[in-house]
Scaffold this active site. Structure first.
Site, PDB file in Angstrom:
ATOM      1  N   VAL A   1       0.837  -1.203   0.000  1.00  0.00           N
ATOM      2  CA  VAL A   1       0.000   0.000   0.000  1.00  0.00           C
ATOM      3  C   VAL A   1       0.879   1.264   0.000  1.00  0.00           C
ATOM      4  O   VAL A   1       0.683   2.181  -0.795  1.00  0.00           O
ATOM      5  CB  VAL A   1      -0.955   0.009   1.212  1.00  0.00           C
ATOM      6  CG1 VAL A   1      -1.779   1.290   1.218  1.00  0.00           C
ATOM      7  CG2 VAL A   1      -1.878  -1.213   1.201  1.00  0.00           C
TER       8      VAL A   1
ATOM      9  N   ASP B   1      11.090   2.593   6.185  1.00  0.00           N
ATOM     10  CA  ASP B   1      10.737   1.182   6.282  1.00  0.00           C
ATOM     11  C   ASP B   1      12.028   0.414   6.503  1.00  0.00           C
ATOM     12  O   ASP B   1      12.853   0.319   5.609  1.00  0.00           O
ATOM     13  CB  ASP B   1      10.048   0.709   4.992  1.00  0.00           C
ATOM     14  CG  ASP B   1       9.502  -0.712   5.111  1.00  0.00           C
ATOM     15  OD1 ASP B   1      10.143  -1.544   5.794  1.00  0.00           O
ATOM     16  OD2 ASP B   1       8.449  -0.993   4.518  1.00  0.00           O
TER      17      ASP B   1
ATOM     18  N   VAL C   1      -4.428   4.819   7.208  1.00  0.00           N
ATOM     19  CA  VAL C   1      -5.315   3.776   6.659  1.00  0.00           C
ATOM     20  C   VAL C   1      -4.717   2.399   6.965  1.00  0.00           C
ATOM     21  O   VAL C   1      -5.051   1.434   6.294  1.00  0.00           O
ATOM     22  CB  VAL C   1      -5.557   3.888   5.124  1.00  0.00           C
ATOM     23  CG1 VAL C   1      -6.461   5.034   4.775  1.00  0.00           C
ATOM     24  CG2 VAL C   1      -4.262   3.954   4.338  1.00  0.00           C
TER      25      VAL C   1
ATOM     26  N   ARG D   1      -3.589   0.554  10.600  1.00  0.00           N
ATOM     27  CA  ARG D   1      -4.297   0.003  11.745  1.00  0.00           C
ATOM     28  C   ARG D   1      -4.301   1.059  12.843  1.00  0.00           C
ATOM     29  O   ARG D   1      -3.285   1.719  13.071  1.00  0.00           O
ATOM     30  CB  ARG D   1      -3.595  -1.261  12.268  1.00  0.00           C
ATOM     31  CG  ARG D   1      -3.847  -2.516  11.428  1.00  0.00           C
ATOM     32  CD  ARG D   1      -5.300  -2.968  11.495  1.00  0.00           C
ATOM     33  NE  ARG D   1      -5.582  -4.124  10.637  1.00  0.00           N
ATOM     34  CZ  ARG D   1      -6.082  -4.040   9.402  1.00  0.00           C
ATOM     35  NH1 ARG D   1      -6.337  -2.863   8.860  1.00  0.00           N
ATOM     36  NH2 ARG D   1      -6.340  -5.130   8.709  1.00  0.00           N
TER      37      ARG D   1
ATOM     38  N   GLU E   1     -12.695  -0.764  17.043  1.00  0.00           N
ATOM     39  CA  GLU E   1     -13.623  -0.565  15.927  1.00  0.00           C
ATOM     40  C   GLU E   1     -14.910  -1.330  16.166  1.00  0.00           C
ATOM     41  O   GLU E   1     -14.850  -2.529  16.439  1.00  0.00           O
ATOM     42  CB  GLU E   1     -12.964  -1.003  14.609  1.00  0.00           C
ATOM     43  CG  GLU E   1     -11.812  -0.087  14.235  1.00  0.00           C
ATOM     44  CD  GLU E   1     -11.190  -0.393  12.872  1.00  0.00           C
ATOM     45  OE1 GLU E   1     -11.671  -1.312  12.184  1.00  0.00           O
ATOM     46  OE2 GLU E   1     -10.241   0.308  12.503  1.00  0.00           O
TER      47      GLU E   1
ATOM     48  N   HIS F   1     -13.324   2.486   8.398  1.00  0.00           N
ATOM     49  CA  HIS F   1     -12.537   1.377   7.831  1.00  0.00           C
ATOM     50  C   HIS F   1     -13.005   1.022   6.407  1.00  0.00           C
ATOM     51  O   HIS F   1     -13.428  -0.104   6.130  1.00  0.00           O
ATOM     52  CB  HIS F   1     -12.594   0.141   8.744  1.00  0.00           C
ATOM     53  CG  HIS F   1     -11.430  -0.802   8.562  1.00  0.00           C
ATOM     54  ND1 HIS F   1     -10.793  -1.419   9.590  1.00  0.00           N
ATOM     55  CD2 HIS F   1     -10.775  -1.229   7.440  1.00  0.00           C
ATOM     56  CE1 HIS F   1      -9.822  -2.189   9.125  1.00  0.00           C
ATOM     57  NE2 HIS F   1      -9.791  -2.083   7.813  1.00  0.00           N
TER      58      HIS F   1
HETATM   59  N1  LIG Z   1      -7.870   0.459   5.806  1.00  0.00           N
HETATM   60  C1  LIG Z   1      -8.012  -0.666   5.134  1.00  0.00           C
HETATM   61  O1  LIG Z   1      -9.104  -1.075   4.797  1.00  0.00           O
HETATM   62  C2  LIG Z   1      -6.800  -1.428   4.748  1.00  0.00           C
HETATM   63  C3  LIG Z   1      -5.725  -1.451   5.594  1.00  0.00           C
HETATM   64  N2  LIG Z   1      -4.606  -2.156   5.263  1.00  0.00           N
HETATM   65  C4  LIG Z   1      -3.498  -2.094   6.215  1.00  0.00           C
HETATM   66  O2  LIG Z   1      -2.449  -1.319   5.656  1.00  0.00           O
HETATM   67  C5  LIG Z   1      -1.199  -1.761   6.173  1.00  0.00           C
HETATM   68  C6  LIG Z   1      -0.216  -2.029   5.049  1.00  0.00           C
HETATM   69  O3  LIG Z   1      -0.686  -3.093   4.241  1.00  0.00           O
HETATM   70  P1  LIG Z   1       0.213  -3.693   3.081  1.00  0.00           P
HETATM   71  O4  LIG Z   1       0.911  -2.575   2.391  1.00  0.00           O
HETATM   72  O5  LIG Z   1      -0.662  -4.604   2.320  1.00  0.00           O
HETATM   73  O6  LIG Z   1       1.263  -4.537   3.924  1.00  0.00           O
HETATM   74  P2  LIG Z   1       2.764  -4.935   3.516  1.00  0.00           P
HETATM   75  O7  LIG Z   1       3.140  -6.047   4.401  1.00  0.00           O
HETATM   76  O8  LIG Z   1       2.874  -5.067   2.038  1.00  0.00           O
HETATM   77  O9  LIG Z   1       3.594  -3.623   3.933  1.00  0.00           O
HETATM   78  C7  LIG Z   1       3.880  -3.283   5.238  1.00  0.00           C
HETATM   79  C8  LIG Z   1       5.272  -2.653   5.242  1.00  0.00           C
HETATM   80  O10 LIG Z   1       5.538  -2.144   6.541  1.00  0.00           O
HETATM   81  C9  LIG Z   1       6.911  -2.361   6.800  1.00  0.00           C
HETATM   82  N3  LIG Z   1       7.206  -2.289   8.209  1.00  0.00           N
HETATM   83  C10 LIG Z   1       7.207  -3.260   9.156  1.00  0.00           C
HETATM   84  N4  LIG Z   1       7.571  -2.749  10.348  1.00  0.00           N
HETATM   85  C11 LIG Z   1       7.811  -1.431  10.150  1.00  0.00           C
HETATM   86  C12 LIG Z   1       8.231  -0.356  10.992  1.00  0.00           C
HETATM   87  N5  LIG Z   1       8.480  -0.562  12.291  1.00  0.00           N
HETATM   88  N6  LIG Z   1       8.374   0.871  10.451  1.00  0.00           N
HETATM   89  C13 LIG Z   1       8.115   1.083   9.139  1.00  0.00           C
HETATM   90  N7  LIG Z   1       7.738   0.111   8.291  1.00  0.00           N
HETATM   91  C14 LIG Z   1       7.573  -1.126   8.792  1.00  0.00           C
HETATM   92  C15 LIG Z   1       7.199  -3.713   6.181  1.00  0.00           C
HETATM   93  O11 LIG Z   1       8.586  -3.848   5.903  1.00  0.00           O
HETATM   94  C16 LIG Z   1       6.375  -3.649   4.914  1.00  0.00           C
HETATM   95  O12 LIG Z   1       7.152  -3.164   3.819  1.00  0.00           O
HETATM   96  C17 LIG Z   1      -1.511  -2.983   7.027  1.00  0.00           C
HETATM   97  O13 LIG Z   1      -1.628  -2.575   8.362  1.00  0.00           O
HETATM   98  C18 LIG Z   1      -2.861  -3.440   6.505  1.00  0.00           C
HETATM   99  O14 LIG Z   1      -3.568  -4.175   7.431  1.00  0.00           O
HETATM  100  C19 LIG Z   1      -4.481  -2.817   4.081  1.00  0.00           C
HETATM  101  C20 LIG Z   1      -5.543  -2.835   3.205  1.00  0.00           C
HETATM  102  C21 LIG Z   1      -6.795  -2.175   3.488  1.00  0.00           C
HETATM  103  O1  LIG Z   2      -7.173  -5.805   4.138  1.00  0.00           O
HETATM  104  C1  LIG Z   2      -7.030  -5.136   5.177  1.00  0.00           C
HETATM  105  O2  LIG Z   2      -5.996  -5.087   5.858  1.00  0.00           O
HETATM  106  C2  LIG Z   2      -8.147  -4.323   5.628  1.00  0.00           C
HETATM  107  O3  LIG Z   2      -8.028  -3.607   6.576  1.00  0.00           O
HETATM  108  C3  LIG Z   2      -9.403  -4.435   4.892  1.00  0.00           C
HETATM  109  O4  LIG Z   2     -10.300  -5.012   5.737  1.00  0.00           O
HETATM  110  P1  LIG Z   2     -11.765  -5.433   5.198  1.00  0.00           P
HETATM  111  O5  LIG Z   2     -11.541  -6.568   4.203  1.00  0.00           O
HETATM  112  O6  LIG Z   2     -12.366  -4.213   4.568  1.00  0.00           O
HETATM  113  O7  LIG Z   2     -12.488  -5.856   6.444  1.00  0.00           O
END
Ligand SMILES: NC(=O)C1=CN([C@@H]2O[C@H](COP(=O)(O)OP(=O)(O)OC[C@H]3O[C@@H](n4cnc5c(N)ncnc54)[C@H](O)[C@@H]3O)[C@@H](O)[C@H]2O)C=CC1
Ligand SMILES: O=C(O)C(=O)COP(=O)(O)O
Length: 488
Positions: free
Chosen positions: A141, A160, A219, A221, A250, A269
């Site tokens: 993301v 990162d 966006v 957690r 939440e 969310h």
């Molecule tokens: N609001 C929503 O509906 C959604 C929220 N998310 C959340 O967004 C976040 C990112 O998701 P993705 O990009 O798919 O995950 P990802 O695993 O691809 O990326 C996370 C990144 O954070 C880095 N990381 C780990 N510890 C760290 C630290 N202490 N400082 C800085 N970077 C660090 C990792 O190296 C990794 O590159 C997750 O928390 C996920 O749950 C994802 C999709 C939808």
């Molecule tokens: O994929 C994630 O990390 C999300 O936060 C999205 O959650 P949801 O599938 O919308 O309940």
């Protein structure tokens, strides 16, 4: 068997996804189940599909009575519906939507106009062009947010600790330290997973380091922000605005100060909630369904090595050597490679690794695991004698264990161990000033019982359960501890 399987869909999925399921299964859509209701229902289901709102606890598995065979997490590498990229883009777009909406007071102005007011001077915004955006967590993301923000003319930096500088450079983003990122940016967008080390990473101390008037987007957690500290930072004017899609609790409790704050824009969310992110992607799900499966007999024979492989993967593996007396076509190492990838990526990421998505995820993150066999003489009764992993160019969590050439080699075997440390249970590694009393001091900070402590300049302590984050924090605070690494 013959009969259709029953799939419990515990959270809302898109219609198209449901249609696919209905093609071959009895689909039970029951939303908002309590934990008890879920435990009762699960014993009648072959598969369960959830999103982020449902915790599939040990209790749920235990209540399934053995019938449950697949748990699918819609949006994260699951077998039936796999839409990891749609989810990523949806979250990145939502991050950008919050960023731009916040900068121009869209939500506040909309509410005020609907209330019959015409307040042109109250809602003067700030421009984005030329401003610095710090992307915290440069994963799937975060990197998509960075790409889009560059298109808006922003200067983008990222923090990162695990991201590759090459990948960042390719997008035109500089990787910087945590302090540099938060202290130089006008906008700070969070994209890291919630882990013990990212919990409340934006706290009073972090807000104090920011520029006055910084703006925060989350966006990822809710738990990565200390929400009380954010309220204080908003009230003091240190933080000008925040835009939040996620909350520690939440839905947030009624009266939540952030939700009600005049300078905070909120959404419930919605990051992954686009039409596109809900539609199953034929090509990806077919990859999943066609993914190589390991036959049951291989699975049971390799089972003891699976945990070892995951533990070894928690180090950043470059080369894996399997020492075996078996012929190459008689030892299927895909499962072990997948577990090494799991050990490597899961602790720092929001991705859940399984056999289906391991190679895809490793490739996506630029992790290359080379494999070789060390052919042993003797009886091929055991599939493997030992697994050895070699780690090069470690950006050292643990510099003191490295050879002069910057490599660490660790060997593990099932049952007994040739390494100094048994890779069973949880292990705390500390590098410390070699002085008496250290094991006692560290032990006193750890709530768990110690087994087989060893004392070197490097100390490894096996503990009988995962160390509590508070205990680890206390260990880090002991002055003689120079560095330590939790959880091997
Ligand atoms: N609001 C929503 O509906 C959604 C929220 N998310 C959340 O967004 C976040 C990112 O998701 P993705 O990009 O798919 O995950 P990802 O695993 O691809 O990326 C996370 C990144 O954070 C880095 N990381 C780990 N510890 C760290 C630290 N202490 N400082 C800085 N970077 C660090 C990792 O190296 C990794 O590159 C997750 O928390 C996920 O749950 C994802 C999709 C939808
Ligand atoms: O994929 C994630 O990390 C999300 O936060 C999205 O959650 P949801 O599938 O919308 O309940």
């Amino acid at each position: 068997m013959g009969a259709k399987p029953t799939v419990l869909v515990a959270e809302k999925l898109g219609e198209a996804g449901l249609e696919v399921l209905k093609g071959f299964a009895n689909v039970d859509c029951s939303y908002n189940l309590t934990q008890e209701e879920l435990c009762t229902k699960i014993s009648l289901c072959d598969a369960l599909i959830v999103r982020s709102g449902t915790k599939v606890s040990r209790e749920v598995f235990e209540s399934s009575g053995g019938r449950l065979r697949v748990v699918g997490r819609a949006g994260h590498g699951c077998l039936v519906v796999n839409a990891p990229t749609a989810n990523t883009v949806a979250a990145a777009e939502h991050g950008i939507a919050l960023l731009t909406a916040m900068a121009r007071n869209i939500a506040q102005a909309d509410a005020s106009l609907k209330a019959g007011k015409w307040l042109r001077s109250k809602y003067v915004g700030v421009s984005l062009v030329g401003k610095t955006l710090a992307v915290m967590g440069f994963g799937k993301v975060g990197s998509e947010v960075a790409r889009r923000a560059k298109g808006l003319g922003m200067h983008v930096i990222a923090h990162d600790p695990y991201a590759s500088a090459d990948r960042a450079r390719a997008i035109g983003v500089d990787l910087v330290s945590f302090d540099e990122a938060i202290s130089t940016a006008e906008f700070i967008s969070l994209h890291m997973p919630l882990t013990p080390s990212t919990s409340k990473i934006l706290n009073d101390e972090a807000f104090a380091k920011m520029k006055t008037g910084a703006r925060i987007i989350n966006v990822a957690r809710g738990g990565v922000i200390d929400e009380d500290a954010l309220v204080r930072a908003l009230d003091s004017g240190k933080v000008a605005q925040a835009a939040l899609d996620v909350f520690t609790e939440e839905p947030p409790a009624p009266g939540n100060k952030l939700v009600l704050h005049e300078r905070v824009t909120v959404t419930p969310h919605l990051g992954a909630s686009t039409m596109e992110a809900q539609v199953p992607k034929g090509e990806l799900s077919s990859t999943a369904v066609n993914a190589p499966m390991v036959p049951a007999e291989v699975l049971s024979e390799l089972a003891p090595y699976v945990i070892l492989a995951e533990k070894l993967g928690r180090l950043a593996v470059q080369l894996v050597s399997y020492a075996t007396a078996r012929a190459p076509d008689d030892l299927d190492t895909r499962l072990l490679r997948a577990m090494i990838t799991k050990g490597l990526i899961e602790p720092i990421s929001s991705v859940f690794i399984n056999l289906v998505n391991a190679d895809f995820t490793a490739k996506q993150r630029g992790v290359r695991i080379a494999e070789e066999r060390i052919l042993l003489d003797g009886s091929p009764e055991n599939p493997l004698d030992y697994i050895q992993v070699q780690i090069a160019h470690v950006e050292s969590k643990f510099a003191s264990a490295m050879s002069d050439s910057g490599e660490i080699t660790v060997e593990g075997r099932v049952g007994s161990f040739q390494v100094d440390v048994s890779l069973e249970g949880s292990i705390i590694l500390c590098r410390q000033v070699d002085q008496p009393g250290m094991i006692g001091r560290v032990g006193a900070s750890s709530a768990s019982r110690m087994i087989a402590p060893r004392k070197h300049a490097v100390m490894a302590i096996g503990v009988d359960e995962e160390p509590h984050p508070e205990a680890l924090k206390k260990i880090g605070e002991i002055p003689a501890i120079e560095e330590f690494c939790e959880k091997l």
